[in-house]
Design a protein around this motif. Structure first.
Motif, PDB file in Angstrom:
ATOM      1  N   SER A   1     -29.769  16.891  -9.533  1.00  0.00           N
ATOM      2  CA  SER A   1     -30.751  15.552  -9.530  1.00  0.00           C
ATOM      3  C   SER A   1     -29.096  15.159  -9.536  1.00  0.00           C
ATOM      4  CB  SER A   1     -31.248  16.051 -10.990  1.00  0.00           C
ATOM      5  OG  SER A   1     -32.086  14.872 -10.842  1.00  0.00           O
TER       6      SER A   1
ATOM      7  N   SER B   1     -32.814  16.908 -17.787  1.00  0.00           N
ATOM      8  CA  SER B   1     -33.989  17.876 -17.530  1.00  0.00           C
ATOM      9  C   SER B   1     -34.235  17.795 -18.860  1.00  0.00           C
ATOM     10  CB  SER B   1     -33.543  18.426 -16.553  1.00  0.00           C
ATOM     11  OG  SER B   1     -34.582  19.384 -15.515  1.00  0.00           O
TER      12      SER B   1
ATOM     13  N   SER C   1     -39.007  16.967 -13.027  1.00  0.00           N
ATOM     14  CA  SER C   1     -37.220  17.248 -12.806  1.00  0.00           C
ATOM     15  C   SER C   1     -37.718  18.521 -11.266  1.00  0.00           C
ATOM     16  CB  SER C   1     -37.023  17.744 -14.064  1.00  0.00           C
ATOM     17  OG  SER C   1     -35.898  18.979 -14.345  1.00  0.00           O
TER      18      SER C   1
ATOM     19  N   LEU D   1     -37.965  14.926 -16.407  1.00  0.00           N
ATOM     20  CA  LEU D   1     -36.958  14.509 -16.148  1.00  0.00           C
ATOM     21  C   LEU D   1     -37.211  13.278 -17.133  1.00  0.00           C
ATOM     22  CD1 LEU D   1     -34.915  15.068 -14.364  1.00  0.00           C
ATOM     23  CD2 LEU D   1     -35.260  13.504 -12.345  1.00  0.00           C
TER      24      LEU D   1
ATOM     25  N   ILE E   1     -28.248  18.118  -4.025  1.00  0.00           N
ATOM     26  CA  ILE E   1     -30.214  17.865  -4.228  1.00  0.00           C
ATOM     27  C   ILE E   1     -30.943  17.005  -3.642  1.00  0.00           C
ATOM     28  CG2 ILE E   1     -30.625  15.432  -5.655  1.00  0.00           C
ATOM     29  CD1 ILE E   1     -27.766  15.627  -6.958  1.00  0.00           C
TER      30      ILE E   1
ATOM     31  N   SER F   1     -29.914  19.236 -14.826  1.00  0.00           N
ATOM     32  CA  SER F   1     -29.644  18.486 -14.394  1.00  0.00           C
ATOM     33  C   SER F   1     -28.435  18.038 -13.023  1.00  0.00           C
ATOM     34  CB  SER F   1     -30.618  16.676 -15.017  1.00  0.00           C
ATOM     35  OG  SER F   1     -29.106  16.932 -16.200  1.00  0.00           O
TER      36      SER F   1
ATOM     37  N   GLN G   1     -34.703  19.201  -4.281  1.00  0.00           N
ATOM     38  CA  GLN G   1     -36.136  18.228  -4.398  1.00  0.00           C
ATOM     39  C   GLN G   1     -37.361  19.212  -4.121  1.00  0.00           C
ATOM     40  OE1 GLN G   1     -36.164  15.186  -6.954  1.00  0.00           O
ATOM     41  NE2 GLN G   1     -38.487  15.686  -6.266  1.00  0.00           N
TER      42      GLN G   1
END
Lengths: 357, 357
Positions: free
Chosen positions: B174, B137, B288, B144, B261, B170, B265
């Motif tokens: 992620s 990221s 990202s 990303l 996660i 990240s 997002q």
């Protein structure tokens, strides 16, 4: 029913936290590039410069005290340069290892652990040297070196050299003056005399050391830090919560530093007197106020002593390196007053009564 | 009368702290060699290994994320070895600088900031290479990278090379899988997705990377750490309070990591949608979830945006390097829920209404 004992951390770092440190750590997270963070950073930096007594600069590095030692060696000496390192305990041994790993030529003066370094020990080294690496308080043995006299003796022969001092367990506990004592650089850490959690290192550079910088490395490159720290920033994201804790404790500690140092001396004297009253043998030739260090008598193991203190709520520490299994140490370097020293002295007597029974 | 706004930290690290981190930080000081500390250390280590999805080891280093990046480069590659470094933002640029300072031969692939790296970009490099340094990221631009596909493409040509990833913004935000994605090592830091204060770095090493270690340095020597960390100790005094905070947050976070996660997002999508609804241009080619990054429209300065958010209690951040003065960034990587994203989206609309007035 078992009596209730409150926990006591009696180790020479980490130590009992100063309430102002805990208070600072419970604040909402600061962003390190905000104005509030910069202000706190500059406040901590100025306070540390007052504590080290330097007109140079103190740099804060996110790392343990060892990070500051490594950074000073790597940024003040070039590979191949020759340094003198008296070794008489675990931490002076660390100087020798760091210097070797940094590619310096290391001349060791090996002394029995517990002894202090004397000017005549330095006299046998022929030189020339680019530097002398000293340990102020060798907390593995409880010994305190007279770094002022040693620096003077060394510089009389090698005036161009730099004297670099590990002040990790001496600053805030024992008197210290960077330029006033003829020292060029010194290292300290947050989990010692300043009573904060571990994770922040302080690297002090005299004006002379600042002129002599030979920066190298990336994370521990002092030139990168010097470029920005006077503006209240740091090259990499700092442990800003510990910077805030440092600033908060300094606000309380600096105005009464001489009294605080006298208290630490008094506490340590009381603990040594209690141990000697029990017939315990003292390890250090000259005593650092950061920690007591006693030999374990014949027939008493470190495990027994540790467990007897633990049964009373206290965490103590044993020996390191060649003193492992041979000594035990008690420290009141953390947040504690005179009466805590009486409390711990009584605990030591109770432990000994139990072990002798 | 001015309305009262509570402080909001909307930066991509440091971030709003997880309450379990604050709770851990308010505990009495642990000694890092006590049994209680070792237990907490091993708990944090095992949790981090689960998060990185590695059968290798995660080492905790007292320092910022940059310390882990520096340690990985120094301990996985020898001076003179050649590494490939795609550069498309401030943090990928940092990989290139670290590698150069560590004496490696660096082949750069320079891309416009905001772009992501594609397999075809790697294809133009002739090699051979000892390694590829990637940024998962790139939070300076909000981009990303698909590090899994990149590692696969690279290793098809250079199967012996190591792929090392900056997962600092990240991990926990992620999806990530060290060996599963063909990666060999990765770096992270405590002040990002894990919602702790800054000061602790995580260096993950796959079983393959562990076999390929070429240890060097003193403070950042990974062999010294490997020797002791599986027993719950560390070579130098660790930021044990942050280790405890790490363990405490992981206890809450790990069992619901996929949901967490998905939340990050969703939050990021909401903020991007709000900004695009205002006509703002998005910087990253692939987004990202760690941070949004919008171009500043003509006639609007970063200072105006920053101040308008500050007037509503929020700390945001601008651009770095070549994007300084050209972008602004908002992050909900820290402790926050879905409704916090609605709150910040509304704040962004209010700020824009004020600036357009």
């Amino acid at each position: 029913m078992e009596p209730m004992y409150r926990p006591r951390l009696l180790t020479p770092g980490p130590v009992e936290l100063h309430p102002k440190a805990l208070e600072a750590l419970s604040r909402p997270q600061l962003h390190h590039r905000s104005d509030a963070a910069k202000q706190v950073f500059l406040q901590a930096k100025a306070g540390l410069e007052a504590a080290f007594q330097t007109q140079g600069q103190v740099l804060m590095l996110t790392g343990s005290g060892t990070a500051a030692m490594d950074a000073l060696v790597q940024n003040l000496f070039a590979p191949g340069e020759r340094v003198l390192v008296p070794v008489h305990g675990n931490f002076s041994e660390r100087w020798a290892k760091i210097a070797k790993e940094a590619g310096l030529e290391v001349e060791r003066i090996d002394l029995p652990w517990g002894q202090v370094v004397r000017p005549e020990h330095l006299g046998s080294a022929t030189g020339p040297f680019a530097g002398l690496l000293l340990t102020h308080s060798e907390s593995s043995t409880g010994a305190l070196n007279d770094v002022r006299t040693l620096a003077q003796a060394f510089k009389a022969r090698f005036p161009e050299a730099l004297v670099v001092v590990d002040a990790i367990t001496s600053l805030f506990v024992s008197a210290f003056a960077l330029e006033g004592w003829g020292l060029d650089a010194a290292a300290c850490g947050s989990q010692k005399g300043i009573m904060c959690p571990p994770g922040l290192a302080y690297a002090a550079l005299s004006p002379r050391a600042l002129e002599r910088l030979k920066p190298r490395g990336f994370y521990l490159n002092l030139a990168s830090e010097l470029k920005v720290q006077s503006t209240g920033e740091s090259a990499w994201t700092p442990a800003i919560n510990l910077v805030a804790a440092t600033a908060a404790v300094l606000e309380d500690l600096l105005p009464r530093l001489p009294e605080h140092i006298a208290l630490k001396q008094h506490q340590n004297d009381l603990l040594y007197a209690a141990g000697q009253g029990l017939g315990l043998q003292v390890v250090p030739e000259a005593r650092s106020p950061a920690t007591t260090c006693f030999y374990l008598p014949e027939g008493v193991s470190y495990g027994q002593v540790k467990n007897a203190f633990a049964a009373r709520g206290a965490t103590i520490i044993g020996g390191q390196g060649q003193l492992k299994g041979k000594v035990f140490r008690l420290s009141l370097m953390g947040y504690s007053d005179l009466y805590d020293a009486y409390a711990v002295a009584q605990m030591l007597r109770d432990v000994w009564a139990e072990l002798s029974a």
